[in-house]
Design an enzyme around this catalytic site. Structure first.
Site, PDB file in Angstrom:
ATOM      1  N   HIS A 196      62.133  78.678  57.033  1.00  0.00           N
ATOM      2  CA  HIS A 196      61.625  78.222  55.742  1.00  0.00           C
ATOM      3  C   HIS A 196      62.765  77.949  54.775  1.00  0.00           C
ATOM      4  O   HIS A 196      62.680  77.057  53.935  1.00  0.00           O
ATOM      5  CB  HIS A 196      60.669  79.263  55.165  1.00  0.00           C
ATOM      6  CG  HIS A 196      59.258  79.010  55.593  1.00  0.00           C
ATOM      7  ND1 HIS A 196      58.348  79.996  55.806  1.00  0.00           N
ATOM      8  CD2 HIS A 196      58.623  77.844  55.836  1.00  0.00           C
ATOM      9  CE1 HIS A 196      57.203  79.457  56.161  1.00  0.00           C
ATOM     10  NE2 HIS A 196      57.350  78.157  56.199  1.00  0.00           N
ATOM     11  N   CYS A 511      53.102  56.182  65.393  1.00  0.00           N
ATOM     12  CA  CYS A 511      53.367  57.494  64.797  1.00  0.00           C
ATOM     13  C   CYS A 511      54.501  58.232  65.494  1.00  0.00           C
ATOM     14  O   CYS A 511      54.764  59.392  65.211  1.00  0.00           O
ATOM     15  CB  CYS A 511      52.101  58.349  64.778  1.00  0.00           C
ATOM     16  SG  CYS A 511      51.463  58.697  66.415  1.00  0.00           S
TER      17      CYS A 511
HETATM   18  C1  PEP Z   1      54.486  60.342  70.496  1.00  0.00           C
HETATM   19  O1  PEP Z   1      54.474  60.568  71.699  1.00  0.00           O
HETATM   20  O2  PEP Z   1      55.064  59.352  69.972  1.00  0.00           O
HETATM   21  C2  PEP Z   1      53.819  61.265  69.556  1.00  0.00           C
HETATM   22  C3  PEP Z   1      53.727  61.004  68.268  1.00  0.00           C
HETATM   23  O3  PEP Z   1      53.319  62.410  70.072  1.00  0.00           O
HETATM   24  P1  PEP Z   1      54.209  63.706  70.396  1.00  0.00           P
HETATM   25  O4  PEP Z   1      55.603  63.430  69.923  1.00  0.00           O
HETATM   26  O5  PEP Z   1      53.547  64.824  69.695  1.00  0.00           O
HETATM   27  O6  PEP Z   1      54.108  63.774  71.883  1.00  0.00           O
END
Ligand code: PEP
Ligand code: MG
Length: 584
Positions: A196, A511
């Site tokens: 933290h 993402c």
């Molecule tokens: C990805 O694979 O791009 C993703 C966002 O999932 P993680 O990194 O949690 O596997």
């Protein structure tokens, strides 16, 4: 002579100044016996110390400027909650009573017991919690030892401009005090990159290097120190060339930061008026707060594995509580909850999947939705919790690692069963909750037209998609050179996903880490991406590139490159795209 020491660079930035060694404030945790008749008095002394620690933390939380340090106040609230944890309180009091020992010692025994349990769990999140418990226990112990530790930082000056504090370790509360006093940078001997204190240093913008072994004995009081919080290096007594270099870096960084701040309230618009949706990835409440502060339009990826890595799989109510807490913090900003993505690099002993641990190739084995479709009770518990959370605010549900249409149909049917169960119980949910799928498997990407028809939205998990497309393990540094978004095969694969999603009229975002890496922003824009989800700390940097890009010109440059990459000689695709913007 210049001495360079290394540690974890946890908060980017350069600090140059004089050192100040924070006194150790060591607390003697001796054990002594007490008499039967003194037990009540010892318990009272313990309770008073807990109350005094609580008062100190509350006073600190109230003092913190909420605008600059929302995460600090949040972390301190977590510590206050831990302080009130009735189990530790009760066990400590029982220990005093049964062992007839002093309160400091009883508390120490409790701490060691808790740390032992944590030590068996191989997870960064748990390690961070272990640090939190230790810090809270130390605070109570300091209240029990009023003579030796009357005030924190008594020996530290009120004004710390141009001062770098060197400490054995720092709690988030102590760091907040140093921040108030204008500290230029911090170095600690203990503390990891996920602590933290690290998160707080980063959100307060205090350059910090943690985990520098023997820093207090190797560095001298009052000497000149340069701290590079990005590289995780500190230079004591640096020679002129190092000083000149870092002063220049410091000036450049300051200018860059100012320009970033300038885009905070600006829209995420390209030069040619293309509007870009910038969302954040988050899992801890600090990150949710950070997402709001950075102006994220939504949480595009809320990972839920952390709930399962704490121990036994969480029940429906515990999950519902976590999700509704997140919804409350977000106050109307949409939340995309991703269903369990365990397996491969995110494994746990708490789920009894013999196949999981036996798999020779776990990244291609029983993970994520595959695992959930095997244990439908586990999956439906989560689906019901997500559905119930959708009654409290805007929620979307995202399923990781989809490979086939059949999997989506199975998820849809389990979702319907879950809704029926909630109907029977008379519990509320949003019947129109959107169901999205993560595209991480190359075959699913190529079959996006088939899968997409059964999904409300798509999120490309580029971290996994790249590893499978390039056959390069995302965590193996030996093949990191192959893990490249600019590979023509990957570029074509992404282009295919975005184009088909647009044709089908399904919202698509990315993402994975590349969405928050400003080096790749232009490439993703050129590929047609208009929705990014990234760590909140990266959002302003990406927004700045968005505002400096003409998306259509970048798109045209990419088209030419795809037609004939050879023509561009040794120039990389990223260079071609950057140049397209200069010559427009
Ligand atoms: C990805 O694979 O791009 C993703 C966002 O999932 P993680 O990194 O949690 O596997
Ligand atoms: Mg993934």
């Amino acid at each position: 002579m210049t001495l360079a020491l290394t540690g974890y660079g946890v908060a980017r930035g350069i600090a140059i100044g004089r050192t100040h060694l924070a006194e150790r404030n060591e607390i003697e945790i001796g054990e002594y016996r007490i008499k039967n008749r003194d037990v009540d008095g010892e318990i009272l002394r313990y309770r008073n110390a807990v109350d005094a620690a609580g008062e100190q933390l509350t006073e600190l939380a109230n003092r913190i400027d909420q605008k600059v340090a929302i995460p600090a106040a949040d972390i301190i609230q977590t510590h206050i909650l831990m302080l009130r944890d009735s189990q530790i309180r009760k066990n400590t009091e029982d220990h005093i009573r049964s062992e007839l020992c002093n309160a400091e010692w009883a508390l120490q025994s409790q701490l060691e017991q808790v740390l032992n349990e944590f030590r068996n769990m191989d997870d960064d999140y748990i390690r961070t919690r272990a640090e939190d418990v230790t810090q809270v226990v130390r605070l109570i112990q300091s209240k029990l030892n009023v003579e030796t530790t009357s005030k924190p930082f008594e020996n530290i000056p009120d004004r710390l401009a141009d001062t770098l504090v060197i400490a054995v370790e720092l709690t988030p509360g102590e760091l907040a005090i140093l921040h108030e006093r204008g500290v230029a940078g911090i170095v600690t001997e203990h503390g990891g990159p996920h602590s933290h204190t690290a998160i707080l240093a980063s959100s307060l913008g205090i350059p910090a290097v943690l985990g520098v072994r023997r820093a207090q004995s190797l560095l001298k009081e009052g000497e000149t120190l340069i701290l590079d919080g990005g590289l995780g290096v500190v230079y004591s007594d640096p020679d002129d060339s190092i000083q000149d270099h870092y002063r220049q870096v410091q000036r450049d960084t300051r200018r860059y930061r100012e320009s970033l701040e300038a885009v905070r309230d600006q829209p995420a618009l390209c030069i040619d008026d293309e509007h870009i949706n910038l969302q954040a990835n988050a899992e801890r409440s600090e990150e949710l707060q950070q997402a709001i502060a950075s102006g994220a339009t939504g949480i595009g990826l809320y990972r839920t594995e952390f709930l399962y890595l704490r121990g036994a799989p969480p029940g429906e109510e515990a999950q519902l509580e976590e999700y509704t807490a997140a919804i409350r913090i977000l106050n109307g900003i949409p939340l995309t909850i991703r269903t369990l993505d365990l397996g491969a690099d995110k494994s746990t002993d708490s789920l009894d999947f013999a196949q999981l641990s036996r798999a020779a190739n776990p990244a291609m084995g029983l993970r994520a939705v595959r695992l959930c479709l095997r244990d439908t009770d586990l999956f439906k518990t989560q689906l019901r919790a997500i559905l119930r959370a959708s009654a409290a605010g805007p929620v979307r549900c995202l399923v990781p690692m989809l490979t086939s249409v059949q999997e989506i149909l199975m998820v849809r049917s389990l979702l319907e069963e879950s809704m029926e169960e909630l109907d029977e119980r008379g519990q509320q949910y949003d019947a129109g909750m959107q169901l999205g799928g993560m595209i991480e498997v190359p075959a699913a990407a190529l079959a996006i037209e088939d899968l997409g028809r059964h999904l409300d939205f798509i999120s490309v998990g580029s971290n996994d998609l790249l590893q499978y497309a390039l056959a390069a393990d995302r965590g193996d540094e030996q093949v990191a050179h192959l893990y490249d978004l600019q590979h023509p095969g990957v570029v074509r694969l992404l282009k295919h996903i975005f184009r088909k999603a647009h044709e089908l009229g399904i919202p698509v975002s990315v993402c994975g880490e590349v969405a928050g890496d400003r080096r790749y922003t232009r490439l993703l824009l050129a590929l047609g991406l208009r929705d990014f989800s990234m760590h909140p700390a990266e959002l302003l940097e990406v927004k700045q590139v968005v505002r400096d890009t003409n998306a259509h010109i970048a798109q045209e440059a990419l088209r030419l490159w795809l037609n004939n990459p050879i023509e561009f000689g040794s120039q990389s695709l990223l260079q071609v795209l950057d140049e397209s913007q200069i010559t427009r």
